[in-house]
Scaffold this active site. Structure first.
Site, PDB file in Angstrom:
ATOM      1  N   ASP A 158       0.860  -1.174   0.000  1.00  9.65           N
ATOM      2  CA  ASP A 158       0.000   0.000   0.000  1.00  9.65           C
ATOM      3  C   ASP A 158       0.901   1.230   0.000  1.00  9.65           C
ATOM      4  O   ASP A 158       2.141   1.136   0.027  1.00  9.65           O
ATOM      5  CB  ASP A 158      -0.962  -0.027   1.192  1.00  9.65           C
ATOM      6  CG  ASP A 158      -2.239   0.768   0.915  1.00  9.65           C
ATOM      7  OD1 ASP A 158      -2.221   1.666   0.045  1.00  9.65           O
ATOM      8  OD2 ASP A 158      -3.261   0.501   1.565  1.00  9.65           O
ATOM      9  N   TYR A 159       0.304   2.375  -0.002  1.00 11.37           N
ATOM     10  CA  TYR A 159       0.996   3.653  -0.168  1.00 11.37           C
ATOM     11  C   TYR A 159       2.071   3.841   0.905  1.00 11.37           C
ATOM     12  O   TYR A 159       1.752   4.068   2.072  1.00 11.37           O
ATOM     13  CB  TYR A 159      -0.041   4.769  -0.091  1.00 11.37           C
ATOM     14  CG  TYR A 159       0.362   6.111  -0.623  1.00 11.37           C
ATOM     15  CD1 TYR A 159      -0.141   6.570  -1.833  1.00 11.37           C
ATOM     16  CD2 TYR A 159       1.218   6.937   0.083  1.00 11.37           C
ATOM     17  CE1 TYR A 159       0.200   7.821  -2.324  1.00 11.37           C
ATOM     18  CE2 TYR A 159       1.564   8.183  -0.393  1.00 11.37           C
ATOM     19  CZ  TYR A 159       1.056   8.630  -1.596  1.00 11.37           C
ATOM     20  OH  TYR A 159       1.401   9.867  -2.081  1.00 11.37           O
TER      21      TYR A 159
END
Length: 750
Positions: free
Chosen positions: A287-288
């Site tokens: 994820d980010y």
């Protein structure tokens, strides 16, 4: 945008003969991989954000877009996200596909959570339709619009189980039940991916967030999770396994740690379970910046250590953090990680690009884009989904549906006429101007009735200056539709709420309107369950209308005026008070189960343990009755199948839909089991007076548990069966599971 990469140059111009060969379908991933430098390999497993064209100032456009094109042209990046429209994505794509040394296309991703430009109901809302075909059609339509615009990859569906409504991202999933969540996960994956990833109307799905992200402590986004392996597998992994079995192309790791190990560096999840047990053959993305975040977790010393941990654990792609790109060249040179480990991840990314058909054609189609984006067909689907997602929670004296031909209807509240809030959180490329608000939908629908409107108050804050006008309007009307709840920015990622009561002075507004004596329909526009016992007590009728997308208002009007009979159910329990959280139906019994008027039992001193509205609950404008429960075989083998039948009858005076639900209870097991577990449902539409027999089958998939030795087994014993219209009450029966069936043979023997 700060650059972390090591820059290198290549000759550009006409495609090499090798790159040209890829265009003719002769795609040899190993041959491509063998030609890449280490820096180019790291580029393939780097995913960077790029700006949306409408957000780039004209004066900066050439330099900003030029930088992205140069990164693609030189192989410093293999994937991008955030771009939209075919013209813009093609402009970026062309640099990679036609002007680079190896002609490797970009894979372009986006957050297509509940629609691309045509925004559908938030996923929690549409899950309440209990219509898997409808849910699949929504992701199918989203894929059609996305791929035409040049997006190949969606960061959806979110399949996390959510049992704590304080968690803002509950809005993105299918609620609290893992068995139901697994069915929804598979349907949504199939919708996104269509009949084949290489088709021009399919996008690669991403089952996220792997894993247990919805179990964050306190409902606080990004917080820690700690649980037994049985709980992890029984509750939180089940939807992911279903997504993998449905063919999901990719998975995304979660931000949280699981039992002390961050998901992006968790080899038990990414290798042992995902690849070895489930045989997953796609790729995994972080994820980010979740790889970078292993440093503040206290799991990695520095960025290089984080990158090594993540890649060796099985996290193939680095989303935004640029850790792989900036750190792993040196790590290979120092012998801290092997290039062969990097090759595994690069191969998976290249294989996915091949499966998506990108080596043949990676471009969006502007003509198709113009035809399908926000099309009449998709808007009609959005309206159908909106109406089928509305949950009727209370309807005293059959106040609803309203008559749209006469009388005065006061529409009041801060969420009655908000286009942006109608779309909901994570609204993709949706635009507020596309949305029909509740007020607009009601105005469109009436045929003689008079609609009057007052905002009353803002969604948040303490301004009460609009109260008097709203109260006067309510007194002058025959009925009030009062729209209260949450704005879209109050829900979704990074929007956990400790106080789930109505924000600002909305509760005061409700109380003041209720005191006028005019019948009040509370229209709860939210992204999750909230705490509204006063609304249940004082409103004459209550509807959960969520955030329903571009056709929000028309869908609501269809239900309010009876053109559509509500048939949706709740997929998350609604608490009576914050102190009940987490509240969910599938609870285990204790050694001191609740008994009335008894002190030393499992209870609250000051209120019932029961939720305000339970999982599976939802009313209709008609009534239904269940009868004739039949457990066909009172005894089956451990590999057998139990057949359960019941009859549902529409006992009211209009056609309607009911969701018949089947629950089981493994009464004595080697590990304590929940009092009820959903193991079947069927949505039945009946005319007034009509009956239908529904049939459920319970086999290994429905009866097995993870035992203390972590084996997936069906244990002998007595199983309770409950057929009902919610997780409470219903018809009751039972059957026995034995080592051998009544014929003396194991199931499957002749």
């Amino acid at each position: 945008m700060r650059a972390h990469a090591t820059f290198f140059s290549v000759s550009v111009g006409a495609l090499t003969a090798f790159a040209t060969a890829q265009r003719s379908g002769e795609v040899d991933v190993d041959a491509i991989l063998a030609r890449l430098t280490l820096e180019q390999k790291l580029g393939q497993i780097t995913l960077i954000p790029i700006g949306e064209p409408q957000n780039i100032p004209d004066k900066d456009r050439n330099s900003i877009v030029g930088n992205w094109q140069e990164a693609a042209r030189t192989g410093r990046v293999g994937a991008m996200y955030g771009a939209n429209t075919a013209a813009y994505t093609n402009e970026i794509q062309r640099a990679a596909f036609e002007e680079s040394e190896h002609g490797i296309p970009l894979i372009i991703g986006n957050d297509i959570i509940h629609g691309y430009r045509t925004i559908f109901p938030i996923p929690l809302a549409s899950s309440g339709s209990f219509d898997l075909e409808l849910m699949q059609s929504l992701t199918r339509a989203a894929a059609v619009e996305s791929r035409a615009a040049g997006t190949h990859w969606t960061f959806a569906p979110m399949v996390d189980i959510a049992r704590d409504p304080r968690w803002g991202r509950a809005s993105e999933g299918a609620g609290e039940d893992p068995w139901f969540g697994a069915k929804v996960a598979a349907a949504r994956v199939k919708g996104f991916q269509g009949e084949g990833l290489d088709r021009p109307d399919a996008v690669a799905a991403t089952a996220k967030h792997f894993a247990a992200y919805g179990a964050a402590v306190g409902g606080r986004d990004y917080d820690t999770t700690d649980m037994s392996e049985q709980t992890l597998r029984e509750i939180h992994l089940r939807p992911f396994k279903a997504a993998v079995e449905a063919g999901t192309a990719t998975l995304m790791t979660s931000f949280n740690d699981i039992n002390g190990v961050p998901a992006s560096g968790n080899s038990f999840l990414l290798q042992n379970i995902l690849r070895e047990e489930w045989n997953f053959d796609g790729f995994v993305t972080s994820d980010y910046t979740s790889i970078n975040e292993m440093i503040p977790h206290g799991f990695a010393r520095d960025l290089q250590h984080a990158g090594i941990l993540a890649l060796e654990a099985g996290c193939d792609v680095d989303l935004t953090g640029r850790v792989y790109q900036s750190q792993l060249t040196e790590a290979v040179e120092k012998g801290l990680i092997s290039e062969a480990t990097i090759d595994k991840s690069v191969r998976r990314v290249l294989e996915m690009k091949k499966r998506l058909g990108l080596f043949e054609n990676p471009y969006g189609d502007e003509d198709t884009e113009a035809k399908v984006t926000l099309s009449d067909e998709h808007r009609a689907l959005a309206r159908k989904a909106a109406a089928e997602s509305v949950v009727l929670l209370k309807n005293t004296d059959d106040l609803l549906p309203l008559d749209g031909t006469r009388g005065t209807i006061a529409v009041i509240g801060p969420l009655a006429d908000s286009k942006r809030d109608s779309l909901g959180t994570w609204a993709g490329m949706g635009r507020a101007e596309d949305a029909v608000t509740a007020l607009e939908g009601l105005q469109n629908a009436v045929d003689g009735a008079r609609i009057v409107y007052a905002e009353g108050c803002k969604p948040d804050g303490d301004d009460r200056s609009g109260f008097q006008a709203a109260i006067a309007l309510a007194r002058s009307a025959d009925v009030v539709l009062l729209f209260v709840g949450e704005t879209e920015i109050m829900t979704g990622e990074a929007n956990s709420r400790a106080d789930l009561t109505l924000p600002g002075v909305q509760r005061e507004l409700f109380e003041a309107i209720a005191e006028t004596g005019t019948p009040v329909v509370a229209m709860l526009s939210t992204g999750r369950p909230i705490v509204v016992p006063e609304v249940e007590e004082k409103a004459d009728a209550v509807m959960s209308v969520w955030h329903l997308g571009v056709e929000h208002g028309n869908g609501i009007a269809d239900v309010v005026f009876g053109d559509v009979n509500p048939g949706a159910k709740l997929t998350m329990s609604w608490p009576r008070a914050i102190g009940q959280i987490p509240v969910y139906y599938a609870r285990k019994n204790t050694g001191r189960p609740y008994r009335p008027n008894t002190r030393f039992v499992n209870r609250y001193r000051d209120m019932t343990m029961e939720p305000l509205y339970p999982f599976g609950y939802g009313l209709s404008y008609t009534t239904f009755e269940l009868s004739g429960l039949d457990v066909a075989s009172p005894e089956i083998g451990t590999r057998g199948v139990a057949t359960v039948k019941a009859t549902v009858t529409n006992t009211g005076d209009r056609a309607g839909s009911e969701v018949v639900q089947l629950y089981i209870h493994d009464r004595v097991a080697t590990l304590v089991q929940p009092l009820r577990k959903l193991r079947g449902f069927e949505k039945v539409t009946l005319e007034a007076g009509e009956s239908k027999e529904v049939t459920f089958e319970l086999g290994t998939e429905e009866l097995a548990i993870w035992n203390g030795e972590m084996d997936w087994v069906v244990e002998p014993g007595t199983f309770g069966v409950y057929v009902s219209t919610s997780s409470k009450g219903g018809l009751e029966g039972e059957f026995e599971v034995v080592e051998r069936g009544t014929n003396g043979k194991m199931w499957g023997e002749n």
